[in-house]
Scaffold this active site. Structure first.
Site, mmCIF file in Angstrom:
data_model
loop_
_atom_site.group_PDB
_atom_site.id
_atom_site.type_symbol
_atom_site.label_atom_id
_atom_site.label_comp_id
_atom_site.label_asym_id
_atom_site.label_seq_id
_atom_site.Cartn_x
_atom_site.Cartn_y
_atom_site.Cartn_z
ATOM 1 N N PHE A 1 -35.810 -47.689 1.105
ATOM 2 C CA PHE A 1 -35.631 -47.355 -0.395
ATOM 3 C C PHE A 1 -36.906 -47.839 -1.127
ATOM 4 O O PHE A 1 -37.343 -47.336 -2.139
ATOM 5 C CB PHE A 1 -34.503 -48.190 -1.089
ATOM 6 C CG PHE A 1 -34.466 -49.501 -1.325
ATOM 7 C CD1 PHE A 1 -34.832 -50.056 -2.599
ATOM 8 C CD2 PHE A 1 -34.190 -50.556 -0.385
ATOM 9 C CE1 PHE A 1 -34.832 -51.331 -2.641
ATOM 10 C CE2 PHE A 1 -34.361 -51.823 -0.248
ATOM 11 C CZ PHE A 1 -34.829 -52.446 -1.710
ATOM 12 N N LYS A 2 -37.499 -48.744 -0.363
ATOM 13 C CA LYS A 2 -38.857 -49.402 -1.120
ATOM 14 C C LYS A 2 -39.789 -48.129 -1.010
ATOM 15 O O LYS A 2 -40.575 -48.467 -2.113
ATOM 16 C CB LYS A 2 -39.517 -50.384 0.014
ATOM 17 C CG LYS A 2 -38.342 -51.605 0.498
ATOM 18 C CD LYS A 2 -38.171 -52.468 -0.866
ATOM 19 C CE LYS A 2 -37.253 -53.504 -0.506
ATOM 20 N NZ LYS A 2 -37.634 -54.793 0.326
ATOM 21 N N ASP A 3 -39.806 -47.232 -0.364
ATOM 22 C CA ASP A 3 -40.707 -46.199 -0.756
ATOM 23 C C ASP A 3 -40.758 -45.491 -1.886
ATOM 24 O O ASP A 3 -41.625 -44.955 -2.468
ATOM 25 C CB ASP A 3 -40.333 -44.986 0.460
ATOM 26 C CG ASP A 3 -40.817 -45.214 1.911
ATOM 27 O OD1 ASP A 3 -41.800 -46.121 2.261
ATOM 28 O OD2 ASP A 3 -39.985 -44.773 2.695
#
Length: 463
Positions: free
Chosen positions: A111-113
């Site tokens: 999800f950090k992307d």
């Protein structure tokens, strides 16, 4: 739109200055001076937008014209063109009234992307506009490091150093960071925990002379842009679910370590999104569950778990929530953070605790509960959860009401955490991009969690 520090000792600044400052120069965190309100009729119109169009609408409230509209749209398009799914963050129905929001379709399967692809392009945009070199420093409990490196690698004028706790991230997380062979990328594996790395990072950013001399920029969720970018997918998920459920409100269950992802949901709710419960899903490092239950924020003993990205005791973004909890009173925040530094805990009063319980529900997933949830859902629905998402689903089962609609944030692809999946006697097929990592050489240095030692490496990279 101006931004201010939670501790009150930074002059009001604009969006670009907020991006570049990262951690506020007074040691606090930057927040919008006033949270924009989106009226119901505007929400209705926004529900028909693509992900990219929605991101533009929400970002525009905060960018306040500092980036021309066509350039902001180009940044957004470029950032999400790297995702494998056309919807960027698709919503999947797992069973009646229970959905997952798949946030793992970006280049590093985490999800950090969603935030870091945008932030990387934004840093590159600013570097080109100003001619200023940008040196990024961050700490990771696993996913931020790979996403940050992927977001900025190869971009002119940007160098990056990432600290990660040696031996305390999954093998795939380690490989995603350390197989990048680039003179502008430095991976430091510290003998300690993520909390040790995060503490050193904050100390270095709080040293304003050092920060300015070496043009240090933040990639961790202390940078408000991380929060802003993550706010978008709460809106997107609500709109997609509501087309099917016509629910008055939607609950969100969020695997939580550093409090950034759940704070993005809190911000979305404050902006006017009809969010019901925000469920804080933790693991055995359950300082946040304790706070929501008892009103006492006190780090305990660090524990390694099946969900390593959530193995965090001191949550960076908690200060942002405290700021709103105490009525946006920076002097009270400064006092509370001084007490925390001195006594190692924060205690809120009864009225504040009632507000905390109105804002959040919480469940700490202990022991085998994480693995049991993975096995149960794989058997019953054929949907494979990674261990962090499994914590979110377990918390949904405990905290969600029988007639309430809930979205659990699926924060990573299960292939990133095969160590936990194997414990469930489940064999999975790795995506090709992940399988290829095992054949690549690694580039990292293992060092003590010592600030002076880290500074020595930084000076070599940044000079």
């Amino acid at each position: 739109m101006n931004f201010v520090s939670t501790r009150g000792n930074v002059d009001k600044i604009g969006f670009i200055d907020t991006v570049m400052m990262g951690l506020a120069n007074d040691g606090g965190l930057l927040v919008p001076e006033k949270i924009p309100q989106i009226p119901a009729e505007k929400l209705n119109a926004m529900s028909q937008l693509t992900y990219q169009e929605l991101a533009f609408e929400i970002f525009s409230y905060y960018v306040n014209g500092e980036i021309p509209e066509h350039e902001l749209k180009e940044l957004i398009e470029k950032s999400y063109a790297t995702f494998r799914h056309p919807e960027v963050t698709p919503v999947k129905k797992v069973k009646d009234q229970m959905y997952v929001l798949e946030l793992f379709h970006g280049p590093t399967f985490a999800f950090k992307d969603v935030a870091l692809q945008f932030l990387g392009n934004l840093y590159s945009y600013v570097a080109k506009k100003t001619g200023e070199s940008i040196n990024i420093l961050g700490a990771t409990s696993g996913d931020t490091g790979a996403s940050a490196i992927e977001g900025v690698r190869g971009k002119e004028g940007i160098r990056i150093c990432i600290l990660h706790p040696h031996g305390k991230v999954s093998k795939v997380q380690e490989l995603q960071m350390t197989t990048v062979h680039d003179e502008s990328v430095l991976n430091l594996a510290i003998e300690g925990t993520f909390d040790d790395g995060q503490r050193i990072i904050k100390e270095l950013f709080a040293d304003v002379d050092f920060k300015n001399k070496y043009h240090l920029r933040a990639i961790n969720s202390i940078n408000f842009v991380r929060i802003l970018a993550q706010t978008v997918y709460y809106f997107y998920a609500y709109f997609q679910v509501n087309k099917e459920q016509d629910a008055e409100t939607v609950n969100f269950s969020v695997p939580t370590g550093n409090f950034g992802d759940i704070f993005a949901g809190y911000l979305a709710k404050r902006m006017g999104l009809p969010v019901g419960k925000l469920i804080v899903a933790t693991n055995e490092n359950n300082i946040l569950e304790d706070f929501i239950r008892d009103g006492i924020y006190k780090p305990g003993e660090f524990r390694s778990t099946y969900s390593p990205s959530m193995d965090i005791q001191v949550a960076s973004n908690f200060e942002r929530y405290l700021y709103y909890l105490v009525g946006e009173n920076p002097s009270e925040i400064s006092s509370l953070m001084d007490i925390f530094k001195r006594e190692g805990k924060i205690v809120v009063n009864e009225e504040q605790l009632r507000q905390v319980k109105a804002d959040f529900a919480a469940h700490g997933v202990v022991g085998e509960e994480c693995l049991q949830t993975i096995s149960k859902y794989y058997t019953e629905t054929s949907y494979l959860l990674d261990p962090h998402t499994a914590c979110g689903v377990a918390a949904y089962e405990v905290c969600n009401g029988p007639s309430e609609v809930c979205v659990t944030l699926a924060t990573a692809h299960p292939a990133k955490f095969n160590e936990s999946i194997e414990r469930c006697d489940i064999k999975q097929t790795f995506p090709e991009q992940i399988q290829d990592l095992f054949n690549k050489p690694q580039y990292l240095e293992v060092i003590e969690a010592d600030k002076e030692e880290i500074v020595r490496h930084l000076k070599k990279l940044f000079n």
